[in-house]
Motif scaffolding. Structure first.
Motif, PDB file in Angstrom:
ATOM      1  N   LYS A  57      -3.546  -8.492  13.406  1.00 46.78           N
ATOM      2  CA  LYS A  57      -3.336  -7.342  12.516  1.00 46.78           C
ATOM      3  C   LYS A  57      -4.387  -6.268  12.756  1.00 46.78           C
ATOM      4  CE  LYS A  57      -1.250  -9.804   8.578  1.00 46.78           C
ATOM      5  NZ  LYS A  57      -1.483 -10.226   7.161  1.00 46.78           N
ATOM      6  N   ARG A  58      -5.624  -6.690  12.853  1.00 44.54           N
ATOM      7  CA  ARG A  58      -6.711  -5.732  13.043  1.00 44.54           C
ATOM      8  C   ARG A  58      -6.608  -5.051  14.398  1.00 44.54           C
ATOM      9  NH1 ARG A  58     -11.795  -7.375  14.395  1.00 44.54           N
ATOM     10  NH2 ARG A  58     -11.268  -9.507  13.714  1.00 44.54           N
ATOM     11  N   SER A  59      -6.261  -5.806  15.411  1.00 37.56           N
ATOM     12  CA  SER A  59      -6.109  -5.223  16.747  1.00 37.56           C
ATOM     13  C   SER A  59      -4.921  -4.265  16.784  1.00 37.56           C
ATOM     14  CB  SER A  59      -5.922  -6.334  17.777  1.00 37.56           C
ATOM     15  OG  SER A  59      -7.064  -7.159  17.855  1.00 37.56           O
ATOM     16  N   ARG A  60      -3.857  -4.620  16.091  1.00 30.94           N
ATOM     17  CA  ARG A  60      -2.699  -3.733  16.018  1.00 30.94           C
ATOM     18  C   ARG A  60      -3.081  -2.398  15.373  1.00 30.94           C
ATOM     19  NH1 ARG A  60       0.991  -2.281  12.263  1.00 30.94           N
ATOM     20  NH2 ARG A  60       3.059  -1.662  13.054  1.00 30.94           N
ATOM     21  N   GLU A  61      -3.865  -2.448  14.320  1.00 31.54           N
ATOM     22  CA  GLU A  61      -4.285  -1.216  13.652  1.00 31.54           C
ATOM     23  C   GLU A  61      -5.143  -0.358  14.574  1.00 31.54           C
ATOM     24  OE1 GLU A  61      -6.246  -2.648  10.207  1.00 31.54           O
ATOM     25  OE2 GLU A  61      -4.387  -3.195   9.147  1.00 31.54           O
ATOM     26  N   ILE A  62      -5.986  -0.983  15.381  1.00 27.15           N
ATOM     27  CA  ILE A  62      -6.830  -0.248  16.323  1.00 27.15           C
ATOM     28  C   ILE A  62      -5.965   0.449  17.356  1.00 27.15           C
ATOM     29  CG2 ILE A  62      -8.508  -0.532  18.201  1.00 27.15           C
ATOM     30  CD1 ILE A  62      -9.765  -2.787  16.473  1.00 27.15           C
ATOM     31  N   VAL A  63      -5.004  -0.282  17.921  1.00 26.51           N
ATOM     32  CA  VAL A  63      -4.116   0.313  18.926  1.00 26.51           C
ATOM     33  C   VAL A  63      -3.313   1.457  18.319  1.00 26.51           C
ATOM     34  CG1 VAL A  63      -2.102  -0.107  20.390  1.00 26.51           C
ATOM     35  CG2 VAL A  63      -3.962  -1.771  20.317  1.00 26.51           C
ATOM     36  N   SER A  64      -2.804   1.271  17.133  1.00 24.69           N
ATOM     37  CA  SER A  64      -2.005   2.314  16.482  1.00 24.69           C
ATOM     38  C   SER A  64      -2.832   3.567  16.229  1.00 24.69           C
ATOM     39  CB  SER A  64      -1.431   1.778  15.172  1.00 24.69           C
ATOM     40  OG  SER A  64      -0.625   2.748  14.539  1.00 24.69           O
ATOM     41  N   ALA A  65      -4.076   3.383  15.785  1.00 22.05           N
ATOM     42  CA  ALA A  65      -4.933   4.533  15.491  1.00 22.05           C
ATOM     43  C   ALA A  65      -5.291   5.297  16.742  1.00 22.05           C
ATOM     44  CB  ALA A  65      -6.201   4.055  14.776  1.00 22.05           C
TER      45      ALA A  65
END
Length: 258
Positions: free
Chosen positions: A245-253
């Motif tokens: 989840k945290r990595s997904r948020e980083i990629v999205s940002a």
């Protein structure tokens, strides 16, 4: 497209699919032969998920290898690879990937090249891109060496799988490597580590920085890359789902990819 290697999570298949979908993912990478039942495949679709890539080197029979000097061992490894490719095509995956062997001799690489050409033909017939992942301490330890090897083969359906964590271990710049790959880039793995060990940490929990990620996605845009990028995190992390989840948020940002 942002995918995740679903083997980071354990448990019943329906529960794993629920957790991945609830975390916001719409694409998954799978190993053979997960989600082989009709109900499991229906469950993928019911949750709005699609399969992006299959790991074709997983489960190769013991004693066989695509670069083996034993022709029977090569034949068995190719049979396994072709079966996994058919499994991936049945799941509507777009890509599959294999790992290099451990023998870096010229003779072994020539044998590997012949096997890859045969597997690449079969993948093409099934509508899959076949990718080779560069892997530290194996016969093709760097992305650059893997690209040179693939270009020497010259097969139209063989591509590089670029792993940013492996690039950290080999000291290769991701943006430069992506530019070098150009249309030969077939897939991307995102993970992090300490630069020495293949830890498959969440993004920016190791040596990976925001600046490097920005440059990586800018390079992907520059070459017109249209494939998926996939988070390949370890199942041994304290909380793999939280890490995804945290990595997904980083990629999205950073990239705007959802």
């Amino acid at each position: 497209m942002l995918s995740c290697c679903i083997w980071a999570l354990s448990g019943p298949e329906d529960k794993v699919l629920d957790r991945v979908a609830d975390a916001g993912f719409r694409w998954i990478d799978v190993r053979p032969y997960a989600f082989s039942s009709r109900d499991a495949r229906a469950g993928i679709q019911a949750r709005g998920l699609s399969v992006s890539c299959v790991a074709a080197s997983v489960g190769v029979p013991e004693g066989t290898a695509l670069d083996s000097p034993d022709t029977d061992a090569v034949s068995d490894a190719l049979a396994h690879t072709r079966k996994v490719l058919a499994y991936g095509a049945d799941l509507d995956a777009a890509a599959a990937y294999v790992l290099p062997g451990v023998d870096g001799s010229r003779e072994a690489l020539l044998r590997y090249a012949r096997s890859l050409a045969a597997a690449g033909d079969r993948a093409s017939d099934l509508g899959l891109k076949l990718c080779v992942e560069h892997f530290p301490n194996r016969a093709l330890p760097t992305a650059s060496a893997t690209l040179d090897f693939l270009r020497e083969i010259g097969h139209p359906n063989l591509y590089l799988l670029f792993d940013i964590g492996h690039a950290q271990m080999s000291g290769e710049d991701p943006a430069d490597t992506i530019a070098q790959a150009g249309p030969s880039l077939g897939y991307v793995h995102l993970d992090d580590n300490d630069g020495r060990n293949d830890q498959h940490l969440a993004l920016m929990d190791g040596m990976l920085t925001e600046k490097v990620l920005y440059r990586t996605f800018a390079a992907l845009a520059d070459i017109g890359y249209k494939g998926a990028v996939s988070l390949e995190l370890s199942a041994e992390l304290p909380d793999p789902l939280e890490a995804l989840k945290r990595s997904r948020e980083i990629v999205s940002a950073i990239s705007g990819i959802a």
